[in-house]
Structures are given as structure tokens and as C-alpha cells.
Design an enzyme around this catalytic site. Structure first.
Site, mmCIF file in Angstrom:
data_model
loop_
_atom_site.group_PDB
_atom_site.id
_atom_site.type_symbol
_atom_site.label_atom_id
_atom_site.label_comp_id
_atom_site.label_asym_id
_atom_site.label_seq_id
_atom_site.Cartn_x
_atom_site.Cartn_y
_atom_site.Cartn_z
ATOM 1 N N ASP A 198 -8.988 -6.523 -4.185
ATOM 2 C CA ASP A 198 -8.567 -5.222 -3.666
ATOM 3 C C ASP A 198 -9.102 -4.137 -4.595
ATOM 4 O OD1 ASP A 198 -7.277 -2.950 -2.797
ATOM 5 O OD2 ASP A 198 -5.265 -3.810 -2.830
ATOM 6 N N SER B 87 0.842 -1.202 0.000
ATOM 7 C CA SER B 87 0.000 0.000 0.000
ATOM 8 C C SER B 87 0.879 1.256 0.000
ATOM 9 C CB SER B 87 -0.920 -0.066 1.226
ATOM 10 O OG SER B 87 -1.928 0.885 1.140
ATOM 11 N N HIS C 84 -8.070 -5.271 0.209
ATOM 12 C CA HIS C 84 -6.769 -4.598 0.326
ATOM 13 C C HIS C 84 -5.944 -5.155 1.486
ATOM 14 C CE1 HIS C 84 -3.864 -1.470 -0.259
ATOM 15 N NE2 HIS C 84 -4.057 -0.930 0.926
#
Lengths: 204, 384
Positions: free
Chosen positions: B322, B157, B355
Site C-alpha cells: 500500500d 483508509s 491499498h
């Protein structure tokens, strides 16, 4: 040198290797466990990428230090620029893609030359299996049953020759091999009958 | 209670604080005269300092990535699934460094720290920090630790963005880069979610223009809302359905606005837990760092040119479910790297975990990531 170079390369892959010059850039569609790319890297200083969808194979490629991109060939090569590679390879996958004609066209868009191998459905044993048994041929090269086969577009050497002619592709090299991965009198005289595996090198 | 002495755990760890006096010039044209970074290390640095791995944290992460701080710890560090003896980032072979970024709220200098100019918490006066700034500060930490080149810089991320920026800004100091569940820049939708989160904090009556420290309060409701929005985007529709469905807490409707559905209860709980130990100003800063990230901007908006600066091999991983950092965003990075001939491998891991998947032990992911790290370790050891 890594352990991969010491392993014997599959005979059909070894023949392809001989067509690829030192330092070429290569894209290998359906690269499997990365054996060919690792070998090309170690023996020919080739830089390249493999496209693959099987996770097991992707892990093998990564273990070998081969660049592998998870990508479904059936969804095209839209992420790759025109003429990006010297050679685009596809070994034993032509018969398993949705639109082999489009894949070959894409290979020649992103690469200068395309090298394709496929099992020849015109081989005499395949013909006689169908002729005498009246059933879809099952052999060492085509080991699946009609209902579970990944091979959805089987073709013959003659079909592929015709296809290249119609599309205006130049066949730069053609090897037609028998069961022992050798080229003999039979495969030279009558490739569509005696050839079990066909290896083509084509360009525009 | 987890087993602190389990064979795959790095066990008990103690963070270290390092002080820096050399002023740090920031992208926002301001200068941080002095600052502190808190970090943890796992494993042993080898003689030639070639086995060091930098772990970059995501939005709400920090330096505590693996192991436990005490025997009583209920939970290990945030990436314990991947870091430890025999795990993908194998601490038997690598020396792992994980830090809390500048602007953070877990021990590195941030808005809650004291501003030496006036003896009060920085609050809203803390300068805006970007991914580039973090990378520069991390490079100084590396210098101090005697690490010239990282064997790998790794992050998920927002952490993946740092790994990418490292490879672009310090090509000769990054051996490999892993960019997981990340993107080369946020989409408008992503920025929109961040803006909702920020507005919920900024409009909380207890925010006091960011000087809530002086009022002995904090924007609790704002933080809870911010985290709830974030949390929705980190999970997938399928993951939420599987976890909660439309289950009711009491089994019947109450026709009111109290918690009735399990998913409401879960979100409120997550938000409240978060609000108790995360600083609101840090949340504002970190979401802005996310929004600003766009390495192509320095290269005529060409991501190809940006990643062409990098020299190291990359691993890019995305997760099918995600939607905050969708696989297409990872594929953009892969496409650019391929276009300029950089070594890159890419896998799209099939999971319904959304995610958050990058933090979890998903066998297929662990295997690929582990194979990549093993290759790095083998190559290092073969060269030694």
C-alpha cells in the site's frame, strides 16, 4: 483470570517473571505467542508490548489479548523513546539477531533494565559434540543443522560476561541453568561448562 | 450470480433513513439545521446494547457494507468479506451499524439533497464536512439507536481516520478501535493526488460551478479521470503487472490514442462505472475531508497528545504494497500510542494488492482481524 495463567509457564520464563515487580512496564522482544506477557499481565499487573515478526505468533498474541507489534528487531527500536520501559526482555533470541551487541545496547536505551536469555555454547555437551564428532553441535537446545539454523551468533556465558564488562553493563543477576532448568552445584561452580541456558539481568 | 443465502452472508438487508432535527455545528463554523443519515444494521443488539460495532466507510463507500439489497444483486456490500456470520466481524455476536456519511450521495444528506432554504439542490453550497463532523453525527445516530458505547469502531483508509477520531473525541464511548490501511494525516503526495482528482472535476465543462443538477448533466469526464487517478494509487505496481502486464487488447499496436493496453481498458471501465453512480460534489467534499484530517492539530501538532485522549485498545493494520497509505504511516500511529502507553497491536500484512487489500479476504489479515474481534466478543460475553 484467563486460561493462559492456568497453563504452566515455561520454567525459564517463570524465573524471569520472578524478577519483575508488580505493575512494571515491559517490552518483550521476540515475544513469541505472548505467553510470558499474558502471564505477567495476569499475575503481576504488568503493562507491556511484545515485538514479533511471525504472523502465527502475532495471531496467538492477539487471541490472548496481548499487545503485539509487528517489528523486526534487527531494524532497531528507533520508534521507542529512551527509558520508555522498566524492563526490556529478550528470551532465546539473542543468538538469532544480526547484531546482538546493538540489540542489547538498544534494550538498555529504551529500558531501565534488560533481561536476556540465551543457550550457552560453552556447555560441556556442546564442546564434546564438536570435539568428538568434529561437527556443528545439534542438541535439544540447538536443534538446527549448520545450514538452516536461525542462530547466527552463538555465544558462551564467558563471552557475555566479557561483553558486559567491556561495555560497562552491570550484571544485576545471572542464572545459569542445567538441562532441568535448575541451578545445581555444577552450574554454580562452573557455569560456562555446566550451564545450558543463561539468564541475565543487566543495566547501565 | 453470488449465493445470497450462503451461510457466511447476512443475506437480504434493507437500509433505514433517520431524520435529525437538532442542528449540527460543523468545524467550518457553519450549521446544518437538519439532516438525514442512511444506515444498515446486521446482527442483533443485545440487551445491554454492549455488542454494537460501528463500520466507517472509506472515500467512495457508503452504508451498504454487507449482504444484498435484492435477489438480483450482482454484488454484495463493500465489506462483505469481513462482515457476516462466522466472519471476522461476526454478526452472530455483534450488532453492526454502517452508515453513509454526511455529504455522501447514497441516501444521507449531501450536495445532491434539497436545500430547504431555496428548494434547490445544495450543490456547492453544501457545507464542508470533516472527519470530526462525521464522528459527531455518528454519535447522534448512536444515541438514537440506544448505543452508549461501541464495542468497536472500525474503518479502513478514510474509515480508519474516523475510528481514530472517535477514540480521541469520545474516549468513553469507544471500547476498541481498528484503524486499517490508514494514516494520522495525509502526506503532501496524497493531497497532490486528491488535487488532481478535484481539478479534473472542477474543470469539466459540465461542472457548472457545482450546479450541474440544474443543467440536467454532470461532470462525467471529470469523475472518470478522478477515479482513474485514484484507482492507480489504490493498486500496487506489482498488482497491476500481475493483472494486466503490458497485454494488448488486439495483440498489436495501433499507433493511436484509443484503448490498446488492457490496463487502459480497465481504468476507463472503472472510471465510467464510478461516474454513473457517484456524485461529483460528494467526491470533492470527501477528498477535502481526507486532506483536512489531522487530529494532532488540536494538540499542538503532537500526535502523542492527541492519541493520549483515547482510552481504548487499538488494532492497527497496514499492507506492505500500500503506497497510498504506506505501512510507515500506520507505524506513526502505533508509535504515538505506544509512547503514551495505550494498548495497541500492529500487523503489517504481506500482500501485493495495494491499498485495496483492506477490502479483500487475505487469509493472514482475516485471521488477525478475526482473532482480535473474537477476543472482544469473548471478553464481552465473559462480562455479561
Amino acid at each position: 483470570m484467563t486460561e493462559t495463567t492456568q497453563q504452566a509457564l515455561r520454567p525459564d520464563l517463570a524465573l524471569i517473571r520472578d524478577w519483575i515487580p508488580e505493575g512494571a512496564s515491559v517490552l518483550d522482544l521476540g515475544c513469541g505467542d505472548g505467553q510470558l506477557l499474558a502471564n505477567l499481565r495476569d499475575t503481576r499487573n504488568v503493562r507491556g508490548y511484545g515485538l514479533e515478526i511471525d504472523q502465527e505468533n502475532i495471531a496467538h498474541c492477539i487471541e490472548r489479548g496481548v499487545n503485539v507489534i509487528e517489528q523486526d528487531i534487527d531494524e532497531g527500536l528507533g520508534n521507542i523513546a529512551d527509558g520508555r520501559f522498566d524492563y526490556v526482555l529478550m528470551t532465546q533470541a539473542l543468538q538469532a539477531v544480526q547484531r546482538p551487541d546493538q540489540v542489547v545496547a538498544e534494550m538498555l536505551r529504551v529500558g531501565r533494565e534488560a533481561i536476556v536469555t540465551f543457550p550457552n555454547f560453552g556447555h560441556w555437551r556442546v564442546r564434546s559434540y564438536l570435539f568428538f564428532k568434529g561437527r556443528m553441535p545439534v542438541s535439544r537446545r540447538l536443534p538446527h543443522q549448520w545450514y538452516d539454523t536461525p542462530n547466527i551468533h552463538l555465544c558462551t556465558v564467558q563471552d557475555f560476561d566479557t561483553h558486559c564488562r567491556k561495555r560497562g553493563y552491570k550484571v544485576l543477576d545471572r542464572l545459569v541453568l542445567n538441562n532441568d532448568h535448575a541451578s545445581g552445584l555444577g552450574t554454580r561452580l562452573w557455569p560456562n561448562v555446566f550451564g545450558e541456558i543463561a539468564i541475565y539481568r543487566v543495566s547501565y | 450470480m453470488p449465493d445470497i443465502h450462503a451461510p457466511g452472508s447476512v443475506g437480504l438487508v434493507t437500509p433505514t433513513v433517520m431524520h435529525f432535527d437538532q442542528p449540527l455545528e460543523l468545524e467550518c463554523h457553519r450549521v446544518l439545521p437538519a439532516y438525514e443519515l442512511i444506515y444498515e444494521t446486521y446482527g442483533t443488539l443485545n440487551a445491554d446494547a454492549s455488542n454494537a460495532v460501528l463500520i466507517c466507510h472509506a472515500l467512495s463507500g457508503h452504508h451498504h457494507a454487507a449482504g444484498y439489497h435484492s435477489e438480483q444483486d450482482k454484488r454484495p456490500g463493500w465489506w462483505d468479506s469481513c462482515i457476516g456470520p462466522g466472519k471476522p466481524i461476526d454478526t452472530n455476536r455483534f450488532f453492526v451499524v454502517s452508515l453513509n456519511n454526511l455529504g455522501g450521495c447514497h441516501g444521507s444528506t449531501g450536495p445532491a439533497s434539497i436545500n430547504p432554504d431555496n428548494g434547490q439542490p445544495w450543490g456547492p453550497d453544501f457545507p464542508m464536512v470533516t472527519v470530526k463532523d462525521w464522528v459527531n453525527s455518528q454519535a447522534r445516530l448512536a444515541d438514537r439507536l440506544g448505543i452508549r458505547t461501541w464495542a468497536a469502531v472500525i474503518g479502513g483508509s478514510l474509515g480508519g481516520m474516523q475510528a481514530l477520531q472517535w477514540a480521541i473525541d469520545y474516549p468513553d464511548r469507544v471500547g476498541h478501535a481498528a484503524v486499517i490501511a490508514s494514516a494520522s494525516k495525509l502526506s503532501a503526495q496524497n493531497i497532490a493526488f486528491n488535487e488532481v482528482a478535484r481539478q479534473s472535476i472542477l474543470t469539466d465543462p459540465n461542472f457548472h460551478g457545482g450546479r450541474y443538477y440544474l443543467h440536467d448533466t454532470y461532470p462525467r469526464q471529470g469523475l472518470i479521470l478522478a477515479r482513474m487517478v485514484g484507482h492507480i494509487t489504490y493498486l500496487s505496481d506489482d498488482a497491476m503487472r500481475a493483472k494486466f502486464g503490458r497485454d494488448l487488447r488486439s495483440g498489436r499496436f495501433h499507433f493511436g490514442f484509443d484503448v490498446e493496453f488492457q490496463v487502459e481498458s480497465y481504468l476507463r471501465h472503472q472510471g465510467e462505472t464510478f461516474s454513473r453512480h457517484f456524485d461529483a460534489n460528494t467526491y470533492l467534499l470527501m477528498t477535502k475531508a481526507l486532506d483536512y484530517f489531522d487530529p494532532a492539530r488540536d494538540f499542538n501538532d503532537s500526535l502523542d497528545q492527541a492519541v493520549a485522549q483515547a482510552r481504548c485498545p487499538f488494532l492497527v493494520v497496514s499492507f506492505t504494497s500500500d503506497w497510498r497509505f504506506a505501512p510507515e504511516r500506520s507505524e506513526e500511529i502505533v508509535r504515538a500510542l505506544m509512547a503514551v502507553g495505550r494498548d495497541v497491536s500492529y500487523a503489517e500484512v504481506d500482500t501485493d494488492k495495494g491499498h485495496d487489500a483492506f477490502l479483500l479476504d487475505i487469509p493472514e489479515y482475516t485471521r488477525l482481524f478475526g482473532a482480535w474481534m473474537r477476543r472482544i466478543a469473548n471478553d464481552l460475553e465473559a462480562r455479561a
